[in-house]
Motif scaffolding. Structure first.
Motif, mmCIF file in Angstrom:
data_model
loop_
_atom_site.group_PDB
_atom_site.id
_atom_site.type_symbol
_atom_site.label_atom_id
_atom_site.label_comp_id
_atom_site.label_asym_id
_atom_site.label_seq_id
_atom_site.Cartn_x
_atom_site.Cartn_y
_atom_site.Cartn_z
ATOM 1 N N UNK A 258 14.951 36.009 -38.129
ATOM 2 C CA UNK A 258 13.636 36.582 -38.442
ATOM 3 C C UNK A 258 12.515 35.894 -37.662
ATOM 4 N N UNK A 259 12.878 35.156 -36.608
ATOM 5 C CA UNK A 259 11.878 34.560 -35.740
ATOM 6 C C UNK A 259 11.236 33.303 -36.269
ATOM 7 N N UNK A 260 11.964 32.557 -37.102
ATOM 8 C CA UNK A 260 11.396 31.345 -37.697
ATOM 9 C C UNK A 260 12.264 30.111 -37.472
ATOM 10 N N UNK A 261 13.253 30.207 -36.606
ATOM 11 C CA UNK A 261 14.134 29.075 -36.360
ATOM 12 C C UNK A 261 13.446 27.974 -35.579
ATOM 13 N N UNK A 262 14.112 26.823 -35.446
ATOM 14 C CA UNK A 262 13.532 25.708 -34.684
ATOM 15 C C UNK A 262 13.393 26.065 -33.209
ATOM 16 N N UNK A 263 12.367 25.551 -32.556
ATOM 17 C CA UNK A 263 12.149 25.801 -31.135
ATOM 18 C C UNK A 263 11.809 24.508 -30.415
ATOM 19 N N UNK A 264 11.945 24.546 -29.101
ATOM 20 C CA UNK A 264 11.621 23.401 -28.259
ATOM 21 C C UNK A 264 10.446 23.791 -27.367
ATOM 22 N N UNK A 265 9.273 23.842 -27.968
ATOM 23 C CA UNK A 265 8.050 24.229 -27.254
ATOM 24 C C UNK A 265 6.865 23.814 -28.113
ATOM 25 N N UNK A 266 5.677 23.686 -27.509
ATOM 26 C CA UNK A 266 4.494 23.354 -28.317
ATOM 27 C C UNK A 266 4.233 24.424 -29.367
ATOM 28 N N UNK A 267 3.703 23.988 -30.507
ATOM 29 C CA UNK A 267 3.330 24.909 -31.582
ATOM 30 C C UNK A 267 1.909 24.588 -32.024
ATOM 31 N N UNK A 268 1.050 25.586 -32.001
ATOM 32 C CA UNK A 268 -0.293 25.419 -32.543
ATOM 33 C C UNK A 268 -0.249 25.901 -33.987
ATOM 34 N N UNK A 269 -0.390 24.971 -34.916
ATOM 35 C CA UNK A 269 -0.390 25.308 -36.336
ATOM 36 C C UNK A 269 -1.789 25.738 -36.750
ATOM 37 N N UNK A 270 -1.902 26.942 -37.317
ATOM 38 C CA UNK A 270 -3.195 27.476 -37.703
ATOM 39 C C UNK A 270 -3.626 26.919 -39.059
ATOM 40 N N UNK A 271 -3.804 25.597 -39.102
ATOM 41 C CA UNK A 271 -4.242 24.903 -40.300
ATOM 42 C C UNK A 271 -5.743 25.094 -40.490
ATOM 43 N N UNK A 272 -6.303 24.741 -41.657
ATOM 44 C CA UNK A 272 -7.742 24.888 -41.857
ATOM 45 C C UNK A 272 -8.542 24.242 -40.729
ATOM 46 N N UNK A 273 -9.554 24.961 -40.262
ATOM 47 C CA UNK A 273 -10.401 24.476 -39.177
ATOM 48 C C UNK A 273 -11.833 24.318 -39.679
ATOM 49 N N UNK A 274 -12.670 23.600 -38.933
ATOM 50 C CA UNK A 274 -14.075 23.491 -39.331
ATOM 51 C C UNK A 274 -14.709 24.873 -39.473
ATOM 52 N N UNK A 275 -15.481 25.060 -40.543
ATOM 53 C CA UNK A 275 -16.078 26.358 -40.796
ATOM 54 C C UNK A 275 -16.963 26.842 -39.657
ATOM 55 N N UNK B 257 -6.910 33.321 -59.148
ATOM 56 C CA UNK B 257 -6.426 32.709 -57.915
ATOM 57 C C UNK B 257 -6.502 33.755 -56.814
ATOM 58 N N UNK B 258 -6.582 33.286 -55.579
ATOM 59 C CA UNK B 258 -6.648 34.218 -54.460
ATOM 60 C C UNK B 258 -5.800 33.728 -53.304
ATOM 61 N N UNK B 259 -5.153 34.676 -52.667
ATOM 62 C CA UNK B 259 -4.432 34.421 -51.421
ATOM 63 C C UNK B 259 -5.475 34.278 -50.315
ATOM 64 N N UNK B 260 -5.282 33.341 -49.433
ATOM 65 C CA UNK B 260 -6.185 33.162 -48.300
ATOM 66 C C UNK B 260 -5.404 32.451 -47.205
ATOM 67 N N UNK B 261 -5.714 32.755 -45.967
ATOM 68 C CA UNK B 261 -5.029 32.080 -44.870
ATOM 69 C C UNK B 261 -5.841 30.873 -44.420
ATOM 70 N N UNK B 262 -5.140 29.950 -43.784
ATOM 71 C CA UNK B 262 -5.674 28.598 -43.602
ATOM 72 C C UNK B 262 -6.989 28.548 -42.844
ATOM 73 N N UNK B 263 -7.157 29.436 -41.865
ATOM 74 C CA UNK B 263 -8.380 29.393 -41.074
ATOM 75 C C UNK B 263 -9.641 29.618 -41.879
ATOM 76 N N UNK B 264 -9.511 30.293 -43.026
ATOM 77 C CA UNK B 264 -10.682 30.615 -43.855
ATOM 78 C C UNK B 264 -10.965 29.579 -44.940
#
Length: 346
Positions: free
Chosen positions: A312-329, A73-80
């Protein structure tokens, strides 16, 4: 991501060096994620943790796997993820064997697999926010109410961005009005690229890892940074006057990493699922959070309460969020090529 470092007191480990343990499961990972506290249920079941071997960045990992290196198994971030899937080096997960699948944050999974019937190649495990870190004694709060602070001539030479294509373009898309990168138009891509070119002359440097960023902030070389949330607790513990603005008017981003099931792994498939179940178990939530990482197990995270997450900077916020989910290669390759040109001043 190009690079994710955990700030642990573990021994120094070099990319490619193996940390021997259970010979029946080899995890290809970022250094730091071998911390036994992150997957304690695995050792409890098998009497020893998995074996780990490490890479410096995801492109290195990708090329090594493509050239025949074997791991399970390998760790990988969503963009890849799309690139890895399209290359044929991974196989799908059987989500019926992922005990916590129903407890995972639905926004991180990216699709309702139960309804679509789609195969799952990526199981999210850890995430974090990327936002404006700044010196509160030198930078007025009003200045970080907008991402325009990165182009503000008053801070020329005192600003830094990550040397990371995903984080940089997430910022640039937000700054130019795009909050979803799953279907970016040519015009949106060009606007983001133009914005990064505008920011480039304002930068002191592109930071590579959190330790470097902490040093830049601590010495005063840098006053404003596009930074991962782990910077907040780290600098706070050191007594640094740090602010972490996740709610500028344009918003902030959310990075996401997880694990893929590598095809032709030589270990035990059952143990790959045991590893994932241990990593996603509620016992892993606090250790990950203490290291600055959010846990994909939303049910376990909810038990901690908003105050613990906000610290730790992960609480709820009231602003747009761009989620770095998988994108087209193809988009990621285009962004990578353009980012290299921008960093070189072209």
């Amino acid at each position: 991501m190009t690079l994710r470092f955990a700030l642990f007191g573990t021994a120094t480990l070099f990319a490619g060096a193996a940390w021997a343990a259970d010979p029946d499961l080899l995890v290809f990972d970022y250094s730091g994620f071998e911390d036994p506290a992150f997957h304690s249920e695995y050792a409890a079941k098998h009497g020893q943790p998995p074996s780990f071997t490490f890479f410096g960045d995801e492109e290195e990992a990708f090329q090594k796997l493509r050239s025949g290196f074997k791991a399970d198994v390998s760790h990988v971030c969503a963009g890849s993820v799309t690139k890895w899937v399209e290359s044929g080096i991974v196989e799908s997960w059987d989500i019926s064997r992922i005990d916590a699948w129903g407890d995972l944050n639905a926004d991180l999974k990216g699709t309702d697999v139960a309804e679509t019937g789609e195969e799952v190649y990526f199981v999210p495990s850890d995430f974090g926010s990327t936002a404006i870190a700044y010196n509160t004694e030198e930078v007025p709060e009003a200045d970080v109410s907008t991402l325009d602070v990165f182009t503000n001539a008053d801070y020329a030479g005192r600003v830094t961005l990550p040397d990371n294509v995903d984080d940089a373009y997430a910022l640039a898309y937000l700054a130019t009005g795009t909050t979803d990168w799953s279907d970016v138009t040519d015009d949106q891509f060009q606007a983001a690229s133009d914005w990064l070119r505008e920011v480039h002359p304002n930068l002191r440097t592109y930071w590579v890892d959190p330790a470097e960023l902490a040093q830049l902030l601590a010495t005063g070389e840098v006053l404003i940074a596009w930074a991962w949330n782990e910077t907040l607790p780290t600098m706070t513990e050191e007594g640094f006057p740090i602010g972490f603005q996740r709610e500028p008017e344009e918003g902030s981003s959310l990075w996401l990493c997880g694990y893929v099931n590598l095809k032709d792994g030589e270990g035990a498939e059952d143990k790959a699922y045991d590893f994932m179940n241990a990593l996603l178990h509620p016992s892993s939530t606090m250790p990950l959070l203490e290291a600055g990482y959010g846990h994909a197990n939303a049910a376990a995270m909810a038990e901690l309460g908003d105050e613990a997450l906000t610290e730790v900077g992960l609480g709820p916020i009231d602003a747009p969020v761009l989620a770095q989910l998988p994108m087209p290669g193809a988009l990621r390759e285009r962004q990578s090529a353009e980012f290299e040109k921008i960093k070189a001043g072209f």
